[in-house]
Enzyme design. Structure first.
Site, mmCIF file in Angstrom:
data_model
loop_
_atom_site.group_PDB
_atom_site.id
_atom_site.type_symbol
_atom_site.label_atom_id
_atom_site.label_comp_id
_atom_site.label_asym_id
_atom_site.label_seq_id
_atom_site.Cartn_x
_atom_site.Cartn_y
_atom_site.Cartn_z
ATOM 1 N N LYS A 1 0.819 -1.282 0.138
ATOM 2 C CA LYS A 1 0.146 -0.077 0.208
ATOM 3 C C LYS A 1 0.715 1.141 0.194
ATOM 4 C CE LYS A 1 -2.877 3.294 2.230
ATOM 5 N NZ LYS A 1 -2.147 4.239 1.445
ATOM 6 N N GLU B 1 10.376 1.368 10.463
ATOM 7 C CA GLU B 1 11.512 2.574 10.129
ATOM 8 C C GLU B 1 10.620 3.929 10.546
ATOM 9 O OE1 GLU B 1 13.221 5.205 9.002
ATOM 10 O OE2 GLU B 1 13.026 4.601 6.584
ATOM 11 N N CYS C 1 13.551 10.805 6.827
ATOM 12 C CA CYS C 1 13.882 10.744 8.339
ATOM 13 C C CYS C 1 15.143 10.779 8.824
ATOM 14 C CB CYS C 1 13.065 9.558 8.497
ATOM 15 S SG CYS C 1 13.681 8.149 7.700
ATOM 16 N N GLU D 1 10.446 16.193 14.726
ATOM 17 C CA GLU D 1 10.997 16.061 13.238
ATOM 18 C C GLU D 1 10.530 17.046 12.211
ATOM 19 O OE1 GLU D 1 9.748 12.449 11.451
ATOM 20 O OE2 GLU D 1 11.770 12.115 10.438
#
Ligand code: SIN
Length: 488
Positions: A183, A258, A292, A389
């Site tokens: 997906k 992750e 990331c 982040e």
């Protein structure tokens, strides 16, 4: 009327790839794929629901026995063909990435090479899933350990690397003899569909690699709860990763997560400043900061901070902001307006806490989700921009006095994905390698990612490794054969 990519290019259809065929979703709903550089719809994708996801799992289940029964060499040959087709379709794929994701074409081409490198790596690595024989624990006994592909796998991939995050999961799964339901992110489904098309053209059997596009809730419920799926691999936010972990607990699935990062970028007083700036440009501005592993917090020794900042500001002047499709652009738009809104909130918080804006700090005059490359000095380590982040082209800088303080600042986060260190002192490098709580450390480099290296984090950045020898281990079960009564 505007022609959409999905109308103009018959290789890209607003349909699902299930059992080797382009299928309509059960419902007729479609969603738009929007080019973040123009705000215009460039294509459509089918909105699959739970029933479609179940069909895809059916297909992956039906294909498993035959795919698993191939020799590792046969699977490697298929993957090698897929690799070659991805590379020979580089321009098509890269343009699709740039149009749906926004990154400059040059970076999109590099992403295709990166994506292809995972297919090649795992085509080779699939042939080296070695087992072992263990000295037996008693007379007449025999202990053998082997590894077998775990079975039907699911992958949920993000929008920031629409090709590489797909191949980093699909290639090891397929090489190990697993089948997969993917997906992709709703923002970037077209690249994933294009990769699936190439996989079929490369001769990968129907049902081995299926793609269901659409909103996450119904598809996600099937991928996390269907007992036939033995493993889920996810790249995305820590918040979503936690929910997936919870949902997967009901069927005790293997997981690779992750998740988010908050990478510190440390520059010591003995660093090569030119090299550190070069690394910073890469670690911070690749994909407009939307990785990331992006350098999120710049921690500079107080004696070199001014020198590093003025040199970095000079390099930042060369960042031409513009639509990725234009050759001159070095910094594309962010993925959407919400991403810019988040950065505006972080900047407001940081400046309210005393940070000094040295450049940028607002939306770019091009509008939409373009944002100016930004540098903030004297940022309070408690500011939200140091805790969250950022996912954008913002450099928040703070200083430290000594190594101990640098380590304390670097580790003051729940994340543990990557860190970057610039120093020429070997002993300090080794101390920092021990002390920094991260899965990946870039020492005098701003790029840690490559197919041969194990990518992944510790702490709340997740677990499991992608790429490298370790990456394929995530897709195998370790099985013991314990034999008794062996005549000697
Ligand atoms: C990511 O942002 O999730 C991946 C970045 C990379 O592979 O370098």
């Amino acid at each position: 009327m505007q022609t959409l990519l999905t109308d103009a290019d018959d290789r890209l259809q607003p349909r699902l790839v299930i059992a080797g065929r382009w299928c309509d979703a059960e419902g007729s709903a479609r969603s738009a794929v929007v080019n973040p550089a123009t705000g215009r719809t460039i294509g459509e994708f089918a909105c699959a629901g739970g029933a479609d996801a179940i069909r895809a799992v059916d297909a992956a289940t039906a294909a498993l026995a035959e795919w698993r029964s191939l020799s590792a060499l046969q699977r490697a040959d298929h993957l090698q063909r897929w690799y070659e087709m991805v590379l020979s379709s580089r321009e098509w794929l890269a343009t699709t990435i740039t149009l749906e994701q926004g990154k400059p074409l040059k970076e999109a081409r590099a992403e295709i090479d990166y994506a292809a490198s995972f297919i090649r790596w795992f085509a080779e690595e699939g042939r080296r899933i070695y087992g072992e024989t263990i000295p037996a624990d008693g007379p007449g006994r025999h202990l053998t350990v082997s590894h077998r592909g775990i079975g039907v796998c699911a992958a949920i991939t993000p929008w920031n690397f629409p090709a590489a995050m797909v191949t980093r999961k699909a290639a090891p799964a397929l090489a190990a003899g697993c089948t997969m339901v993917l997906k992709p992110a709703e923002q970037t489904p077209l690249t994933a569909l294009a990769l699936a098309r190439l996989a079929l053209e490369a001769g990968i059997a129907p049902g081995v690699f299926n793609v269901v596009t659409g909103p996450p809730v119904e598809i996600g419920a099937v991928l996390t709860r269907d007992p036939r799926i033995r493993k889920l691999s996810f790249t995305g936010s820590t918040a979503v990763g936690k929910k997936l972990m919870e949902a997967c607990s009901s069927t005790v699935k293997r997981l690779s997560l992750e998740l988010g990062g908050n990478a510190p970028f440390l520059v010591f007083d003995d660093a090569d400043i030119e090299l550190a700036v070069e690394s910073a440009m890469l670690a911070k501005f690749r994909n407009s900061g939307q990785t990331c592993v992006a350098a999120n917090r710049f921690l500079l020794h107080e004696s070199i901070a001014d020198r590093f900042v003025s040199r970095l500001l000079r390099s930042m002047e060369g960042l031409v902001v513009g639509p990725g499709i234009e050759d001159s652009s070095r910094l594309g738009p962010l993925i959407n307006d919400a991403a810019v809104g988040k950065i505006e909130r972080l900047l407001a918080d940081a400046t309210a806490r005393g940070a000094e804006l040295r450049t940028g700090g607002k939306r770019h005059r091009l509008g939409l989700s373009f944002i100016e490359p930004t540098l903030l000095e004297s940022v309070d380590p408690q500011a939200a921009i140091m805790q969250e982040e950022v996912f954008g082209p913002v450099v928040p800088v703070t200083t430290f006095r000594d190594e101990q303080e640098a380590v304390a600042l670097a580790n003051a986060t729940d994340s543990g994905l990557a860190a970057y260190v610039h120093t020429r002192d070997v002993s300090r490098s080794l101390r920092l390698h021990d002390a920094l709580e991260v899965g990946m450390l870039g020492l005098n480099t701003g790029l840690v990612s490559n197919a041969a290296a194990p990518f992944g984090g510790i702490k709340q950045s997740g677990f499991g490794r992608e790429g490298a020898r370790q990456g394929i281990q995530e897709y195998v079960d370790t099985r013991l054969l314990c034999v008794g009564g062996v005549d000697r």
